[in-house]
Design an enzyme around this catalytic site. Structure first.
Site, PDB file in Angstrom:
ATOM      1  N   GLU A  94       0.812  -1.237  -0.144  1.00  0.00           N
ATOM      2  CA  GLU A  94      -0.005   0.007  -0.137  1.00  0.00           C
ATOM      3  C   GLU A  94       0.847   1.088  -0.033  1.00  0.00           C
ATOM      4  OE1 GLU A  94      -2.875  -0.216   3.325  1.00  0.00           O
ATOM      5  OE2 GLU A  94      -3.037  -2.379   2.826  1.00  0.00           O
ATOM      6  N   CYS A 107       3.200   8.250   1.575  1.00  0.00           N
ATOM      7  CA  CYS A 107       3.477   7.319   2.622  1.00  0.00           C
ATOM      8  C   CYS A 107       3.925   5.997   1.820  1.00  0.00           C
ATOM      9  CB  CYS A 107       2.468   6.995   3.730  1.00  0.00           C
ATOM     10  SG  CYS A 107       2.551   5.852   4.893  1.00  0.00           S
ATOM     11  N   CYS A 114       5.714  -7.566   7.830  1.00  0.00           N
ATOM     12  CA  CYS A 114       6.628  -6.959   8.565  1.00  0.00           C
ATOM     13  C   CYS A 114       6.920  -8.144   9.650  1.00  0.00           C
ATOM     14  CB  CYS A 114       6.196  -5.738   9.112  1.00  0.00           C
ATOM     15  SG  CYS A 114       7.132  -4.996  10.616  1.00  0.00           S
ATOM     16  N   CYS A 118       4.157  -5.612  16.378  1.00  0.00           N
ATOM     17  CA  CYS A 118       3.464  -4.787  17.147  1.00  0.00           C
ATOM     18  C   CYS A 118       1.979  -5.079  17.190  1.00  0.00           C
ATOM     19  CB  CYS A 118       3.696  -3.329  16.650  1.00  0.00           C
ATOM     20  SG  CYS A 118       5.226  -2.711  16.638  1.00  0.00           S
ATOM     21  N   CYS A 121      -0.960  -3.434  15.195  1.00  0.00           N
ATOM     22  CA  CYS A 121      -0.561  -2.960  13.660  1.00  0.00           C
ATOM     23  C   CYS A 121      -1.028  -4.260  12.690  1.00  0.00           C
ATOM     24  CB  CYS A 121       0.886  -2.896  13.321  1.00  0.00           C
ATOM     25  SG  CYS A 121       1.301  -2.460  11.849  1.00  0.00           S
ATOM     26  N   GLY A 161       5.662  -2.457   6.825  1.00  0.00           N
ATOM     27  CA  GLY A 161       7.195  -2.866   6.848  1.00  0.00           C
ATOM     28  C   GLY A 161       8.061  -2.006   7.905  1.00  0.00           C
ATOM     29  N   GLU A 162       9.188  -2.508   8.153  1.00  0.00           N
ATOM     30  CA  GLU A 162       9.944  -1.591   9.205  1.00  0.00           C
ATOM     31  C   GLU A 162      11.251  -1.353   8.301  1.00  0.00           C
ATOM     32  OE1 GLU A 162      10.600  -0.233  12.052  1.00  0.00           O
ATOM     33  OE2 GLU A 162      12.344  -0.053  11.349  1.00  0.00           O
ATOM     34  N   SER A 193      10.338   6.244   9.731  1.00  0.00           N
ATOM     35  CA  SER A 193       9.793   5.843  11.158  1.00  0.00           C
ATOM     36  C   SER A 193      10.263   4.423  11.280  1.00  0.00           C
ATOM     37  CB  SER A 193       8.235   5.848  11.110  1.00  0.00           C
ATOM     38  OG  SER A 193       7.734   5.589  12.360  1.00  0.00           O
ATOM     39  N   SER A 216       8.613   5.177  16.906  1.00  0.00           N
ATOM     40  CA  SER A 216       7.340   4.644  17.370  1.00  0.00           C
ATOM     41  C   SER A 216       7.791   4.341  18.953  1.00  0.00           C
ATOM     42  CB  SER A 216       6.978   3.669  16.530  1.00  0.00           C
ATOM     43  OG  SER A 216       6.706   3.976  15.185  1.00  0.00           O
ATOM     44  N   LEU A 217       7.283   5.476  19.622  1.00  0.00           N
ATOM     45  CA  LEU A 217       7.645   5.050  20.968  1.00  0.00           C
ATOM     46  C   LEU A 217       6.182   4.664  21.694  1.00  0.00           C
ATOM     47  CD1 LEU A 217       9.721   5.551  23.116  1.00  0.00           C
ATOM     48  CD2 LEU A 217       8.728   7.806  23.476  1.00  0.00           C
ATOM     49  N   HIS A 218       5.147   5.105  21.656  1.00  0.00           N
ATOM     50  CA  HIS A 218       3.926   4.621  22.117  1.00  0.00           C
ATOM     51  C   HIS A 218       3.602   4.264  23.649  1.00  0.00           C
ATOM     52  CE1 HIS A 218       3.130   4.464  17.979  1.00  0.00           C
ATOM     53  NE2 HIS A 218       3.843   3.303  17.852  1.00  0.00           N
ATOM     54  N   ASN A 292      -5.826   3.481  15.542  1.00  0.00           N
ATOM     55  CA  ASN A 292      -6.763   2.724  14.324  1.00  0.00           C
ATOM     56  C   ASN A 292      -6.997   1.330  14.759  1.00  0.00           C
ATOM     57  OD1 ASN A 292      -8.062   3.654  12.122  1.00  0.00           O
ATOM     58  ND2 ASN A 292      -6.150   4.525  11.333  1.00  0.00           N
ATOM     59  N   CYS A 335      -2.778   1.821   7.783  1.00  0.00           N
ATOM     60  CA  CYS A 335      -2.114   1.130   6.564  1.00  0.00           C
ATOM     61  C   CYS A 335      -2.001  -0.308   6.973  1.00  0.00           C
ATOM     62  CB  CYS A 335      -0.768   1.722   6.559  1.00  0.00           C
ATOM     63  SG  CYS A 335       0.059   1.798   4.945  1.00  0.00           S
TER      64      CYS A 335
HETATM   65  N1  SAH Z   1       7.776   0.109  11.244  1.00  0.00           N
HETATM   66  C1  SAH Z   1       7.843   1.396  11.284  1.00  0.00           C
HETATM   67  C2  SAH Z   1       6.827   2.122  10.156  1.00  0.00           C
HETATM   68  C3  SAH Z   1       5.399   1.810   9.815  1.00  0.00           C
HETATM   69  S1  SAH Z   1       4.245   2.133  10.867  1.00  0.00           S
HETATM   70  C4  SAH Z   1       7.637   1.777  12.659  1.00  0.00           C
HETATM   71  O1  SAH Z   1       7.223   0.910  13.458  1.00  0.00           O
HETATM   72  O2  SAH Z   1       7.692   3.114  12.787  1.00  0.00           O
HETATM   73  C5  SAH Z   1       3.946   3.886  10.784  1.00  0.00           C
HETATM   74  C6  SAH Z   1       3.422   4.395  12.305  1.00  0.00           C
HETATM   75  O3  SAH Z   1       1.940   3.923  12.582  1.00  0.00           O
HETATM   76  C7  SAH Z   1       4.144   3.780  13.609  1.00  0.00           C
HETATM   77  O4  SAH Z   1       4.210   4.637  14.446  1.00  0.00           O
HETATM   78  C8  SAH Z   1       3.222   2.866  13.993  1.00  0.00           C
HETATM   79  O5  SAH Z   1       3.554   2.410  15.275  1.00  0.00           O
HETATM   80  C9  SAH Z   1       1.760   3.288  13.758  1.00  0.00           C
HETATM   81  N2  SAH Z   1       0.748   2.184  13.735  1.00  0.00           N
HETATM   82  C10 SAH Z   1       0.788   1.106  13.292  1.00  0.00           C
HETATM   83  N3  SAH Z   1      -0.489   0.645  13.539  1.00  0.00           N
HETATM   84  C11 SAH Z   1      -1.073   1.569  13.909  1.00  0.00           C
HETATM   85  C12 SAH Z   1      -2.585   1.448  14.178  1.00  0.00           C
HETATM   86  N4  SAH Z   1      -3.568   0.789  13.947  1.00  0.00           N
HETATM   87  N5  SAH Z   1      -3.191   2.696  14.864  1.00  0.00           N
HETATM   88  C13 SAH Z   1      -2.285   3.761  15.085  1.00  0.00           C
HETATM   89  N6  SAH Z   1      -0.944   3.864  14.804  1.00  0.00           N
HETATM   90  C14 SAH Z   1      -0.395   2.498  13.962  1.00  0.00           C
END
Ligand code: SAH
Length: 350
Positions: A94, A107, A114, A118, A121, A161-162, A193, A216-218, A292, A335
């Protein structure tokens, strides 16, 4: 057989020059061909009108231009366009175009699937199928630009992907896309990212590329972060955070942090204080994104009022934070979801 052909769009400018020189051709031919491939995004050698027919025949026989076909395209009311692209091997990825006042941002995906796992995701749910080549990452920009008929000025590597798990191909892509003989998209207009692959962040710092690194800290502590992101077990915060500070020192570029907000998990006032403490003094920016919700994930999004409270608290503690504007919410949300829908329809192998 196409698999044995040289992937000409994945060659660096130097590699292309060497290959063309090896065919006994003058150096200017390599520059012409590079421009056709990376500036004009042609997907067919016959379109290279200033290249001799004999050379075109040779290129066609020995090499392949990595191109994508549009499997699905969705246009949102706000102008966001989401593409499901099919790769020559049948896999899908995508890409999303977002319209901002400063230009069109794409994007892009860096891998098919991947392996980071996570928990929130969609992209990682079936694991990694394969990394993308540099040419396949670039082809997303060229194909989307052609579909759009407008210039793409900014890139975020936040698709499927990462990117740092596909380091060499991603680096090559960054050089191709920022080349003055290509689309010339400056590193200042590119964000990458990562979920936090510490050794690769260190390596990236040494490249001194001038792009914006997003982490991507979270979550601000290991217990919380490990419950959301398995990668935190390999590279916990006591490794990640000093690496981020080091990255800023080496590159002179501020990092930005992604923080996806999950109801009841990482969105309390106490957590906001902990987060402010963790990144104090870095001058870093925090992007807050209500999660999301994806199928098969236990998480739901923090409500808007709570996200705003969290943002205000961070600001009060001196941390610059914004709530990510949500674009394209009327088309297939996060995504990775389009690709999953496609897979479920049984139209592709994975
Ligand atoms: N692998 C990379 C980039 C891809 S995802 C990374 O981890 O940063 C891009 C961003 O979207 C990341 O911050 C990821 O944690 C976040 N993300 C993935 N799924 C998500 C979701 N369902 N809702 C909100 N953010 C999400």
């Amino acid at each position: 057989m196409s698999e044995t052909k040289l992937k000409i769009t994945s060659l660096s400018e130097q590699e292309l020059a060497d290959y063309i020189a090896g065919l006994g051709q003058p150096a200017f031919r390599a520059r012409q061909i590079f421009r056709w491939l990376h500036q004009r995004g042609v997907t067919d050698f016959s379109k290279m009108t200033d290249i001799p027919k004999s050379l075109i025949a040779l290129l066609d026989a020995q090499t392949e231009i990595e191109s994508l076909t549009v499997a699905r395209k969705q246009v949102s009311k706000d102008g966001t366009v989401k593409f499901l692209f099919r790769l020559p091997d049948g896999n899908c990825i995508e890409s999303v175009i977002m319209r901002y006042h400063y230009g069109n941002t794409i994007c892009v995906s860096s891998e098919v699937g991947c392996r980071m796992g996570c928990r929130f995701c969609a992209s990682t749910q079936n694991g990694l199928v394969r990394p993308l080549t540099a040419g396949e990452i670039a082809a997303q920009v060229y194909a989307a630009g052609a579909e759009l008929g407008e210039r793409i000025s900014h890139i975020v590597m936040m698709g499927i992907g990462e990117p740092l798990d596909n380091y060499d191909n991603v680096l090559k892509f960054l050089h191709l896309i920022s080349s003055p003989n290509g689309l010339n998209i400056g590193m200042r207009n590119i964000s990458l990212s990562t979920c936090g692959l510490v050794p690769k962040i260190r390596q990236l710092a040494q490249e001194k590329l001038g792009l914006t690194l997003s982490i991507s800290l979270h979550a601000p502590n290991n217990r919380m972060r490990s419950s959301m992101m398995p990668i935190n077990d390999a590279f916990p915060l006591e490794q990640l955070m000093p690496t981020c500070r080091e990255y800023q020192k080496i590159t002179g570029r501020r990092i930005s942090f992604e923080y996806s907000m999950v109801k009841g998990v990482n969105d309390s006032p106490k957590t906001a204080r902990e987060l402010a403490e963790l990144i104090r003094g870095m001058g870093a920016h925090v992007n807050l994104i209500p999660i999301n919700p994806v199928d098969g994930s236990p998480y739901s999004a923090s409500d808007a009022a709570n996200v705003e409270r969290f943002r205000a608290l961070l600001e009060r503690m001196g941390v610059n934070a914004t709530v990510r504007r949500r674009l394209g919410t009327d088309i297939s949300a996060a995504c990775g979801q389009l690709r999953q829908e496609e897979a479920r329809k049984g139209e592709m192998p994975r």
